[in-house]
Design a protein around this motif. Sequence first.
Motif, PDB file in Angstrom:
ATOM      1  N   UNK A  63       0.829  -1.210   0.000  1.00 18.40           N
ATOM      2  CA  UNK A  63       0.000   0.000   0.000  1.00 18.40           C
ATOM      3  C   UNK A  63       0.863   1.260   0.000  1.00 18.40           C
ATOM      4  N   UNK A  64       1.984   1.216   0.707  1.00 14.58           N
ATOM      5  CA  UNK A  64       2.862   2.388   0.765  1.00 14.58           C
ATOM      6  C   UNK A  64       3.676   2.547  -0.510  1.00 14.58           C
ATOM      7  N   UNK A  65       4.286   1.461  -0.972  1.00 12.37           N
ATOM      8  CA  UNK A  65       5.190   1.535  -2.114  1.00 12.37           C
ATOM      9  C   UNK A  65       4.506   1.244  -3.446  1.00 12.37           C
ATOM     10  N   UNK A  66       3.237   0.873  -3.415  1.00  8.54           N
ATOM     11  CA  UNK A  66       2.525   0.502  -4.637  1.00  8.54           C
ATOM     12  C   UNK A  66       2.530   1.560  -5.728  1.00  8.54           C
ATOM     13  N   UNK A  67       2.192   2.808  -5.414  1.00 13.03           N
ATOM     14  CA  UNK A  67       2.208   3.832  -6.473  1.00 13.03           C
ATOM     15  C   UNK A  67       3.595   4.020  -7.095  1.00 13.03           C
ATOM     16  N   UNK A  68       4.624   3.997  -6.258  1.00 16.23           N
ATOM     17  CA  UNK A  68       5.983   4.127  -6.790  1.00 16.23           C
ATOM     18  C   UNK A  68       6.340   2.927  -7.657  1.00 16.23           C
ATOM     19  N   UNK A  69       5.943   1.723  -7.214  1.00 19.03           N
ATOM     20  CA  UNK A  69       6.225   0.517  -7.993  1.00 19.03           C
ATOM     21  C   UNK A  69       5.516   0.569  -9.343  1.00 19.03           C
ATOM     22  N   UNK A  70       4.277   1.023  -9.347  1.00 21.05           N
ATOM     23  CA  UNK A  70       3.519   1.134 -10.590  1.00 21.05           C
ATOM     24  C   UNK A  70       4.156   2.149 -11.535  1.00 21.05           C
ATOM     25  N   UNK A  71       4.592   3.275 -10.997  1.00 17.69           N
ATOM     26  CA  UNK A  71       5.257   4.294 -11.815  1.00 17.69           C
ATOM     27  C   UNK A  71       6.557   3.766 -12.404  1.00 17.69           C
ATOM     28  N   UNK A  72       7.326   3.031 -11.603  1.00 14.94           N
ATOM     29  CA  UNK A  72       8.583   2.459 -12.080  1.00 14.94           C
ATOM     30  C   UNK A  72       8.327   1.461 -13.202  1.00 14.94           C
ATOM     31  N   UNK A  73       7.348   0.593 -13.008  1.00 15.31           N
ATOM     32  CA  UNK A  73       7.035  -0.403 -14.029  1.00 15.31           C
ATOM     33  C   UNK A  73       6.502   0.246 -15.297  1.00 15.31           C
ATOM     34  N   UNK A  74       5.685   1.269 -15.141  1.00 16.03           N
ATOM     35  CA  UNK A  74       5.134   1.966 -16.291  1.00 16.03           C
ATOM     36  C   UNK A  74       6.225   2.682 -17.086  1.00 16.03           C
ATOM     37  N   UNK A  75       7.152   3.329 -16.393  1.00 17.59           N
ATOM     38  CA  UNK A  75       8.227   4.029 -17.108  1.00 17.59           C
ATOM     39  C   UNK A  75       9.146   3.040 -17.826  1.00 17.59           C
ATOM     40  N   UNK A  76       9.380   1.889 -17.219  1.00 16.87           N
ATOM     41  CA  UNK A  76      10.209   0.878 -17.894  1.00 16.87           C
ATOM     42  C   UNK A  76       9.492   0.325 -19.123  1.00 16.87           C
ATOM     43  N   UNK A  77       8.180   0.105 -18.999  1.00 13.21           N
ATOM     44  CA  UNK A  77       7.415  -0.393 -20.143  1.00 13.21           C
ATOM     45  C   UNK A  77       7.420   0.625 -21.279  1.00 13.21           C
ATOM     46  N   UNK A  78       7.250   1.901 -20.958  1.00 14.99           N
ATOM     47  CA  UNK A  78       7.307   2.936 -21.997  1.00 14.99           C
ATOM     48  C   UNK A  78       8.687   3.004 -22.629  1.00 14.99           C
ATOM     49  N   UNK A  79       9.711   2.813 -21.814  1.00 13.24           N
ATOM     50  CA  UNK A  79      11.079   2.781 -22.323  1.00 13.24           C
ATOM     51  C   UNK A  79      11.253   1.637 -23.330  1.00 13.24           C
ATOM     52  N   UNK A  80      10.670   0.486 -23.026  1.00 10.97           N
ATOM     53  CA  UNK A  80      10.740  -0.653 -23.948  1.00 10.97           C
ATOM     54  C   UNK A  80       9.980  -0.375 -25.239  1.00 10.97           C
ATOM     55  N   UNK A  81       8.792   0.243 -25.127  1.00 11.84           N
ATOM     56  CA  UNK A  81       8.007   0.570 -26.313  1.00 11.84           C
ATOM     57  C   UNK A  81       8.731   1.574 -27.207  1.00 11.84           C
ATOM     58  N   UNK A  82       9.495   2.467 -26.614  1.00  8.75           N
ATOM     59  CA  UNK A  82      10.233   3.442 -27.416  1.00  8.75           C
ATOM     60  C   UNK A  82      11.394   2.789 -28.146  1.00  8.75           C
ATOM     61  N   UNK A  83      11.850   1.633 -27.665  1.00 12.80           N
ATOM     62  CA  UNK A  83      12.945   0.920 -28.336  1.00 12.80           C
ATOM     63  C   UNK A  83      12.478   0.081 -29.523  1.00 12.80           C
ATOM     64  N   UNK A  84      11.180  -0.156 -29.629  1.00 13.83           N
ATOM     65  CA  UNK A  84      10.671  -1.025 -30.698  1.00 13.83           C
ATOM     66  C   UNK A  84      11.020  -0.497 -32.091  1.00 13.83           C
ATOM     67  N   UNK A  85      10.844   0.794 -32.407  1.00 13.86           N
ATOM     68  CA  UNK A  85      11.226   1.252 -33.748  1.00 13.86           C
ATOM     69  C   UNK A  85      12.720   1.039 -34.035  1.00 13.86           C
ATOM     70  N   UNK A  86      13.550   1.201 -33.007  1.00  7.71           N
ATOM     71  CA  UNK A  86      14.982   0.960 -33.170  1.00  7.71           C
ATOM     72  C   UNK A  86      15.242  -0.490 -33.524  1.00  7.71           C
ATOM     73  N   UNK A  87      14.543  -1.381 -32.849  1.00 11.26           N
ATOM     74  CA  UNK A  87      14.747  -2.804 -33.082  1.00 11.26           C
ATOM     75  C   UNK A  87      14.246  -3.216 -34.461  1.00 11.26           C
ATOM     76  N   UNK A  88      13.127  -2.657 -34.884  1.00 11.71           N
ATOM     77  CA  UNK A  88      12.588  -2.985 -36.214  1.00 11.71           C
ATOM     78  C   UNK A  88      13.489  -2.390 -37.296  1.00 11.71           C
ATOM     79  N   UNK A  89      13.981  -1.200 -37.059  1.00 11.03           N
ATOM     80  CA  UNK A  89      14.833  -0.537 -38.050  1.00 11.03           C
ATOM     81  C   UNK A  89      16.193  -1.200 -38.210  1.00 11.03           C
ATOM     82  N   UNK A  90      16.653  -1.931 -37.198  1.00 11.30           N
ATOM     83  CA  UNK A  90      17.981  -2.555 -37.289  1.00 11.30           C
ATOM     84  C   UNK A  90      17.975  -3.861 -38.033  1.00 11.30           C
ATOM     85  N   UNK A  91      16.785  -4.362 -38.427  1.00 12.48           N
ATOM     86  CA  UNK A  91      16.719  -5.651 -39.118  1.00 12.48           C
ATOM     87  C   UNK A  91      16.918  -5.499 -40.593  1.00 12.48           C
TER      88      UNK A  91
END
Length: 91
Positions: A63-91
């Motif tokens: 309950x205390x750390x949940x919002x921070x954990x969600x924000x961390x996971x969300x930012x990492x997921x967005x970071x991964x989504x931003x890498x997708x064009x790079x990965x597709x372009x390198x093929x």
Amino acid sequence: MAPEMVLTLGTRMLEVTVLLAAPLLIPALVVGLVIGMFQAATQVNEMTLSFIPKLAVVVLALMIAGPWMLTTLLSFTLELYQLIPELIGSQ
């Protein structure tokens, strides 16, 4: 995909995993240690005695750390989504 990118991504994934697990595991470890010392001091060897306090501490930590954990996971997921064009372009 370049080997450097794979290693960087793997390292980042492990970092995020540790960051997300630590707020839940560390309090449970501390409570388990305190209860274990209490059981050793009083010689009460009941295995189920530590379950409820650990569960309560983990729920409280979530309950205390949940919002921070969600924000961390969300930012990492967005970071991964931003890498997708790079990965597709390198093929």
